[in-house]
Each structure stands twice: as structure tokens, then as C-alpha cells.
Design a protein around this motif. Sequence first.
Motif, PDB file in Angstrom:
ATOM      1  N   THR A 120      10.562   5.215  -4.695  1.00  0.00           N
ATOM      2  CA  THR A 120       9.790   4.030  -3.869  1.00  0.00           C
ATOM      3  C   THR A 120       8.332   4.606  -3.471  1.00  0.00           C
ATOM      4  OG1 THR A 120      10.869   5.337  -2.038  1.00  0.00           O
ATOM      5  CG2 THR A 120      11.695   3.271  -2.427  1.00  0.00           C
ATOM      6  N   MET A 121       8.123   5.853  -3.494  1.00  0.00           N
ATOM      7  CA  MET A 121       6.811   6.429  -3.692  1.00  0.00           C
ATOM      8  C   MET A 121       6.001   5.967  -5.040  1.00  0.00           C
ATOM      9  SD  MET A 121       5.425  10.442  -3.495  1.00  0.00           S
ATOM     10  CE  MET A 121       6.284  10.839  -1.972  1.00  0.00           C
ATOM     11  N   SER A 122       6.639   6.010  -6.162  1.00  0.00           N
ATOM     12  CA  SER A 122       6.021   5.762  -7.270  1.00  0.00           C
ATOM     13  C   SER A 122       5.615   4.252  -7.335  1.00  0.00           C
ATOM     14  CB  SER A 122       6.931   6.054  -8.536  1.00  0.00           C
ATOM     15  OG  SER A 122       6.388   5.669  -9.675  1.00  0.00           O
ATOM     16  N   PHE A 123       6.605   3.380  -6.772  1.00  0.00           N
ATOM     17  CA  PHE A 123       6.141   1.967  -6.704  1.00  0.00           C
ATOM     18  C   PHE A 123       5.036   1.580  -5.639  1.00  0.00           C
ATOM     19  CE2 PHE A 123      10.251   0.672  -8.786  1.00  0.00           C
ATOM     20  CZ  PHE A 123       9.663  -0.273  -9.302  1.00  0.00           C
ATOM     21  N   ALA A 124       5.315   2.486  -4.399  1.00  0.00           N
ATOM     22  CA  ALA A 124       4.218   2.094  -3.540  1.00  0.00           C
ATOM     23  C   ALA A 124       2.972   2.610  -4.073  1.00  0.00           C
ATOM     24  CB  ALA A 124       4.400   3.138  -2.119  1.00  0.00           C
ATOM     25  N   LEU A 136      -3.422  -0.402   1.527  1.00  0.00           N
ATOM     26  CA  LEU A 136      -2.100   0.109   2.221  1.00  0.00           C
ATOM     27  C   LEU A 136      -1.032  -1.067   2.168  1.00  0.00           C
ATOM     28  CD1 LEU A 136      -3.473   1.887   5.206  1.00  0.00           C
ATOM     29  CD2 LEU A 136      -2.024   2.826   3.583  1.00  0.00           C
ATOM     30  N   LEU A 137      -1.626  -2.171   2.465  1.00  0.00           N
ATOM     31  CA  LEU A 137      -0.751  -3.524   2.224  1.00  0.00           C
ATOM     32  C   LEU A 137       0.175  -3.570   1.082  1.00  0.00           C
ATOM     33  CD1 LEU A 137      -2.112  -6.461   4.245  1.00  0.00           C
ATOM     34  CD2 LEU A 137       0.066  -5.081   4.868  1.00  0.00           C
ATOM     35  N   SER A 138      -0.540  -3.367  -0.236  1.00  0.00           N
ATOM     36  CA  SER A 138       0.104  -3.404  -1.263  1.00  0.00           C
ATOM     37  C   SER A 138       0.998  -2.342  -1.546  1.00  0.00           C
ATOM     38  CB  SER A 138      -1.163  -3.544  -2.486  1.00  0.00           C
ATOM     39  OG  SER A 138      -1.629  -4.294  -2.685  1.00  0.00           O
ATOM     40  N   GLY A 139       0.855  -1.285  -1.172  1.00  0.00           N
ATOM     41  CA  GLY A 139       1.615  -0.068  -1.145  1.00  0.00           C
ATOM     42  C   GLY A 139       2.923  -0.350  -0.540  1.00  0.00           C
ATOM     43  N   SER A 172       1.649   2.999  -7.170  1.00  0.00           N
ATOM     44  CA  SER A 172       1.394   2.014  -8.200  1.00  0.00           C
ATOM     45  C   SER A 172       0.817   0.806  -7.579  1.00  0.00           C
ATOM     46  CB  SER A 172       2.484   1.736  -9.292  1.00  0.00           C
ATOM     47  OG  SER A 172       2.368   0.921 -10.251  1.00  0.00           O
ATOM     48  N   ALA A 173       1.535   0.209  -6.621  1.00  0.00           N
ATOM     49  CA  ALA A 173       1.138  -1.094  -6.033  1.00  0.00           C
ATOM     50  C   ALA A 173      -0.143  -0.871  -5.180  1.00  0.00           C
ATOM     51  CB  ALA A 173       1.928  -1.479  -4.894  1.00  0.00           C
ATOM     52  N   ALA A 174      -0.363   0.444  -4.534  1.00  0.00           N
ATOM     53  CA  ALA A 174      -1.805   0.850  -3.864  1.00  0.00           C
ATOM     54  C   ALA A 174      -2.784   0.529  -4.836  1.00  0.00           C
ATOM     55  CB  ALA A 174      -1.587   1.901  -3.143  1.00  0.00           C
ATOM     56  N   PHE A 175      -2.618   1.324  -6.182  1.00  0.00           N
ATOM     57  CA  PHE A 175      -3.742   1.311  -7.057  1.00  0.00           C
ATOM     58  C   PHE A 175      -3.966  -0.286  -7.492  1.00  0.00           C
ATOM     59  CE2 PHE A 175      -2.704   5.849  -8.276  1.00  0.00           C
ATOM     60  CZ  PHE A 175      -3.883   6.172  -8.546  1.00  0.00           C
ATOM     61  N   THR A 176      -3.138  -1.170  -7.683  1.00  0.00           N
ATOM     62  CA  THR A 176      -3.019  -2.322  -7.795  1.00  0.00           C
ATOM     63  C   THR A 176      -3.832  -2.955  -6.741  1.00  0.00           C
ATOM     64  OG1 THR A 176      -1.199  -1.992  -9.206  1.00  0.00           O
ATOM     65  CG2 THR A 176      -1.806  -4.207  -9.098  1.00  0.00           C
ATOM     66  N   GLY A 177      -3.513  -2.787  -5.543  1.00  0.00           N
ATOM     67  CA  GLY A 177      -4.123  -3.495  -4.501  1.00  0.00           C
ATOM     68  C   GLY A 177      -5.523  -3.318  -4.540  1.00  0.00           C
ATOM     69  N   GLY A 193      -3.451  -7.503  -2.890  1.00  0.00           N
ATOM     70  CA  GLY A 193      -4.786  -6.891  -2.438  1.00  0.00           C
ATOM     71  C   GLY A 193      -6.083  -7.790  -2.455  1.00  0.00           C
ATOM     72  N   ALA A 194      -5.850  -8.898  -3.363  1.00  0.00           N
ATOM     73  CA  ALA A 194      -7.119  -9.911  -3.318  1.00  0.00           C
ATOM     74  C   ALA A 194      -7.043 -10.621  -2.204  1.00  0.00           C
ATOM     75  CB  ALA A 194      -6.858 -10.845  -4.360  1.00  0.00           C
TER      76      ALA A 194
END
Lengths: 286, 357, 254
Positions: free
Chosen positions: B220-224, B104-107, B226-231, B81-82
Motif C-alpha cells: 500500500t505504501m508503494s501505491f500511495a 497527499l490526496l492522490s497518495g 507512486s500516486a503521490a508522485f503522480t499527483g 492531482g490536477a
Amino acid sequence: MLLAGVAQGCVYALVALGFVLIYKATETVNFAQGDLMMLGGFFALTSSVILGWPYWATILFAVVAMAAVGMLIERLVLRPVLGQPAFTVVMITIGVGYVLRGVVTMIPGWGTETYTLPTPFSEGTFKVGEVIFAVQQLAVIGMTAALVAALYVFFRFSKLGVAMQATSQNQLAAAYMGIPVRRVNMMIWGLSAGVAAFAGILLAPVTFVHSNMGFIGLKAFPAAVVGGFGSVPGAIVGGLIIGLVEAFAGRYMPEGFKDVAAYVVVLVVLMFKPSGIFGETARKKV
Amino acid sequence: MRFLFKTGYAQDLRLFKHGGQVFWYGLLVALLLAAPFAVGEYGMSQLHFILIYSIVGLGLMLLVGFTGQISLGHAAFLAVGAYTEALLQARGLPFFVSLPVAALLSGALGWVLGLPALRLKGTYLAIATLAFNIIVEEVTARWEGLTGGNSGLHLKPIEMFGIDFGGDASFYYLCLALTVLSILALMNLLRSPTGRAFVAIRDSEISASCMGVNLATYKTMSFALSAAFTGIAGALYAHKVSFISPEQFTLLQSIELITIVILGGVGFIHGAVLGAAFVIVLPQLISIAKDYLPSNIAGSGLQAVVFGLVLIGFIIFEPLGLYGRWLKVRTWFELFPFYRRGMFRRQKSYMKSERLK
Amino acid sequence: MSFFKVDNLGIRFGGVVAVDKVSFEVKRGECYTIIGPNGAGKTTIFNLIGLLYPATSGRIFLEDRELTGFSPHQVADLGIARTFQNIELFEHATVLQNLLIGRHRHRKTSLWQELIFTGATRRAELAQREAVEKVIDFLDLAKVRDSLVAGLPYGVRKVVELGRALATEPKLLLLDEPSSGLNPEETDDMAFWIEDIKRHLGVTVLMVEHDMNLVSRVSDRVLALNLGSAIAEGTPAEVQAHPAVIEAYLGKAA
């Protein structure tokens, strides 16, 4: 270079062995294993440099002291969460790792500096034909082999070793058979911490002794995973594989690849064999 | 104690269950909106971090607390994200474009990490995510053409619609808005089929799949997600610190992030925010305490010791985290004098092995 | 057209043949029960039907559609729901949430609609809730609707699991030992519900059960298994009187 890889691999294997011992018994992974190793290194430093004991006494002292620390950790921290999910235990051992790393810097004489641990097999090398052997590396390999043999005998023939195996197969059944499961778990932590101390001493000439040397434990994860967490021979093989992969990656791959090679190997192995090469396949019964 | 009389199914779908909740959360929002007028520069900076970490906490709560997966690699998503934000801003894209791209990229990367997770459980998953974190860290350090390697990247303050978000207050409102939106999104998810599917996977995978939940899709959706939030949090983080380099996104950072959910309370949305606040405030408390301690104890190790002890203490004595503690205190007052000690007690159990014998 | 058919089904674990060439057919609307001593392979057959284990041999058909090649969640989509011998509920969710998860295969909304909770999502949720409330009424679960499953007594959890399976609106319901761990009154209730499910909801029931009272009361036909192979099939009375069945349970007469 092959030898360097094997020697490095032996150290990984020893740390991985610590993981495997605890995993087999309690199905939890001790993320503080590397930090136990670091603490073992410091104990060795104390006895050899500060007290001036000979090398063999140093090993004995460090291993025994660490076994006590390991048992203490089990009693104080892990027993209350016995039977909790893997995630809980992983986090609690991470917490233990933090505490150990921090405490070491506070102890007078240890602190944040880097130390060297003298060993009887220092810089010598000798040649057999075209191949150069470093005494240091041979010593590491030899001592690892000796320890593994001793552990094998212990598990195979001693009463406590058999009890430990029983506990690792089925805690409840072991308890019914009159094995004091909690005490056995404590012993296993002691044993595992003792092995960590041993690994710390063997590693000391390579990385020196400092409060962050435990991070090498992170390299032992790949070793344990590649071999399969539940398998003692797996830990040894996994350690050797990771050591060799690193040695070869450092030689033939672009710079920087050496540090991640182990992790790439892990991800690949997990993709195809989710419980490692020697691991048992898990399936829940319904 | 409040009793709710329900007269329609729609009532259970409301975000606020009763007027009391509307009042208290309204008051909280009002206080937060007023904060820039009452809090100094230093306090504002802490609030920025708390909000940013709250978004990470929400993402992790989704993954850890509601889907029952483990991740020791979330710093990698923060990094994605950063860096996305830094690179896109340098190419002149406005924030309202670069932020979704960062998410999106993080996701997408989260989705990739979710793939091995399909076959891995517990400890193995933890180690796979850990390996992933280390690889991403190394890649950001080595791919100098893109990321600037160890010399890092600089960011300018956000400018959008003619407003400069570089100021303490304006950046704070931006963070606050994104945090509130994230909370709402998570709450919406949890009252719909997707959220329930996550909970189903957490509690029993086998049963979830027998109820028609596609484990592969939802994990995979949960990971995506979660990663999007983090991004999103990563993009804000990059602007907050205005200089990013690989050392900020190490495994230690990942561990700090996961402690947010543990200290806050696994399985509660409130826990994500409380945990974030705690993780940000704790180092400040420690640095204050250092002035009163002898020098060999007050060294660099103190923070690690306190952090480790807090983590151990919470897991042993308060597994439900800060929010769990609050629930207990509240229940105590509600039931006074009938509270029993064992009401929240966990059952002691022997290890349940899922290995096939 | 046959409703549900198992043809030559078999599985071996290593060298052990757990289920050996079992074939049977279930007619629409009947209650078909599999009985047999412990280790006969009854639950394994359920796990094979749910595709939780890969069958070594044989084929399974629902309404002439072969299940091989599907994944477990698709089996649920086709309309097969099951309960478990040792209860596999979502422990940290309420009874209502458990039943709503049962509605998963009727999901109509997309992730994006749910993230912002559109009007369509709200309407879909209300419809799901109505469907679940019917099950709650049917099984008399209203008083535990908002309780966490983890705190409920065993008998109630067994009913909740039945409810969760019913919430999927299955064509075929697999019940794995519905009466195990229940007291006589609870077993009686269970028998009553199974009859009702068959008669009033029109759901076909395939059941594994030990309690012969319950079996005789609700089943139309019975299949007896021993050591992985079918040994007798017929009405409950016929099977109970069959010499091979008596031998399997009591041993050979001296």
C-alpha cells in the motif's frame, strides 16, 4: 428488459470466452480481444456489404479469417515472449490492440466511419402473453448457446481439444508427452480470435461496426474477472451477470451509473474472491 | 573501463559513485538550466511536458519497476492531482499549499487502490486498476458541482512569493526543480530499507515476508507514494494545459503513462526520464512524417499503429528499454573488442505457473 | 521454560492429511533435524511454523509465546528465520542487497527520514552494513558481494540464502534441505557452517535434511516422519537404527 440484459450479457460472455481460452492455455490475458472482435466485424462487413455474401457465409468467412489473424499474431508477437511475466504480455497485447485499431482506419473501404451490418433477424418482435421478445436478442442468445455447446464438444471429445486442455494444465508436462505446445498455443489464439469474430458479428447490430468498437472489450474484462479467468462456464455466467447488472443499473440507478456498474461489481468481487467466483485459488509452492 | 577502489562502507551510500558521474550529471544540469535561453517557445512547451511526464514516470517506476506491481489506472491519480490543484487555486490557496495537498490526496487514493492489490496479482491487479480508472473518470464527469463535469475547469498561472510562474522559463524551472527533487527522493528511498523492501516484494513475496517485510504495509505504501508522485505531476499538468476535463484522464492516458516505464526501461531511474522524453517526442516525429505519407495512411490511425509497433518492438527486442540499450552500447565500448552477443540475453523458459495443482 | 515447542500440529489439504498431530520440542542451542521420505510432510511443517499455511490443529510456541494469530512477517520479527528448499532469493538484486533485506527487522528509520536521507538514516545504514559484512566474512561471500544473484551458480546461491537468514540475527534458524543440489565439497562446507552457527553464533538450528552423513555430523537430535506422523525421535544413531524408520525408507521385510 431482462432479455436485453441477457442478450448483452451473451456478447460480453463471448468476448470473455475469448479471454478465458487464451488465459487457460497461456496464463496471459489478451487485452486486444476487443480489437480482434472489431476486426472480425470489419471482415464480416467486407463479405456481406462489399462482396454481397449471405449471412451464413459471412460468419464463416469472418471466423476463418480471424482465426488466421489470431494465429499470425501468436506466431509473430507472442511466441517471442513466451514464459515472460504477465505484465510483459499484457503490455504486448495492448500494443497489438493499438496496431489493429490504427491499421483498420488505413484500409480503403473501412476507415474511420461507422457502418451497419445487415442481419436476417432485423427489427421483428413478437409477444408471448405479456412479454415482448425481440427476434434480434433471441438470435444472439441462441447463437451463443450453440457456440458454447460446440466448444464444449470440441474440448471434451476432439484430440486437439484434449491437447489444448493438457497444455493449459501444465505446459512442460504437455511438451514431454509429445504435444507440440507452441503449435497448440497458436491454435488456441486462432480459436479465440474466431470466437471474437463471432462476438463481433453478434454485437454489430447493437453498436454498429467502427474502429473503436473494440472498447467494448473493456466491458468483457469484468465479465471474465467476475467468472474467474480460468473458467469457461465462469465466462458465460460472468458475462450474463455483467449484462444483467448493466440492464438493471440503467433502469433503476441514476444516470451514468450504468457505465460504471460493471467495474464496481468487479472491484467488489475481487475484494472478496481475488480469483473470481469460479477461479482456482493460487498459492505458490515453496 | 573504470575500476572503483572502495575504502569505506559510506562510499556505497553516495549518490554519485565517482567523479565522472559528478561531471556528466553536472553538465546535464547546467545544460538544462541554460535551456530557456537556447530553446524556442515550442521547444520549451515540449520540455515542460517531458519534465511532468518524468515525474509520473518516476512514480510508476517505483510501483512497476521496483515493487513489481501493475497499474493501468495512473491517469486517475493524475486527475486527482490536477483537480485538487484547480479547485484549491480557485479558492485562493497558494501553490506551495495546494501542491502538497494534491500529492497527499492522490497518495491517499493510491493507498485505497493498494488495498485490493494486497490480494491480487498480475492480470487481476491490472484489471482492478483499470476498473478503478474508469470509475474515477466517470465520477469526475458526473460530479458536476465539484468538477464542472464535461465542461471542465480553467486554471490561472501559478503565482508564488510575488513571482509569476506563468512564463515559459519560470514554469520550466519550477518543473525542473520538482523533477530533480523527485529523482533525489526516489534515489534516497532506494538506498534505504523501504526501497529494499519494495525490491524484495518484487522478486519474491514469500521470501520478503519471511524476512519480516510486512507485505500489506509496503504494497500500500508503494501505491500511495507512486500516486503521490503522480499527483504532483497532475498539479503541474493542470497548470501546463490550463484547462482540465475528464477526457484527459482516460484509460488511454493510463496506458500512455505506463509505456513511459516500458520504453524507458523497467527498473532504472534513468528509464523514467528517457521514457518520458520518448513518449512526448514520438507524436511530434509522427506528425512530421505524416507530411511525406499518402493520405489514407497518414490519417488518425497512424499514431496508434506506430505507438503499438514501438511498444511491441521494445518488449520483444529491447525489454530493458532505452536505458538498457544505452547500457549495452556503453558495455560494448568498455569491453571492446571482447563484447559477447549473449551478455544481456534472457533465458528462454516455459511458462512457470503459480497455480496450485 | 521451553525454547521452541510444537504441540499437536496438523494440517489437511482437502481430504489429504499432510501433517498429523506432530509434537516436538527444540532446546536452546541444539541442532534438531527432521528426516523422512519424500512426502512425509517435512517442508509443510516449516511452512506451518512460518505461518505460510494456516494450521488445522495444534499450537507453536517460541520461548513460551504462542505464534498463532501472528502474520508471517511477525514470525520473522520474533526471531525465526528460514531458508527454502528451492532457493527463494531476490534474483534481480545484488548479494549485498539480499543480505541487507535480511536486516529489515532491525530497521530504525521512518519513511520520511529515508526520503530526505537524514544523518540518522545514514548512520543506521552504516550500522546495517557493518552487521551484514560480518555475515559476509563468516560465509566467505566477499568476492560475490556486488554480483547479481541471478548470475550466480546454485551452490553459491544456497550460501547467500543462508547468509540472508543469518543477517536477520535469528534465535531459531530453519534450514530446508541445506545440502540439496550441492556437491560433496559444498555439502562439507555447509556442515562446517551449520556447526559453527550452532557453536559460535549460538543460534538454534531446526533442519530438514535427506543426507544422513550431514545429519549425523551436525544434529544433536533427530525426528523421523512418515506420511505426516512422527515415528521416531532420538540421537541420529538411534533413529537410524529404529525399525519403524527402516521400514518407512525400505519397506516391510517380506
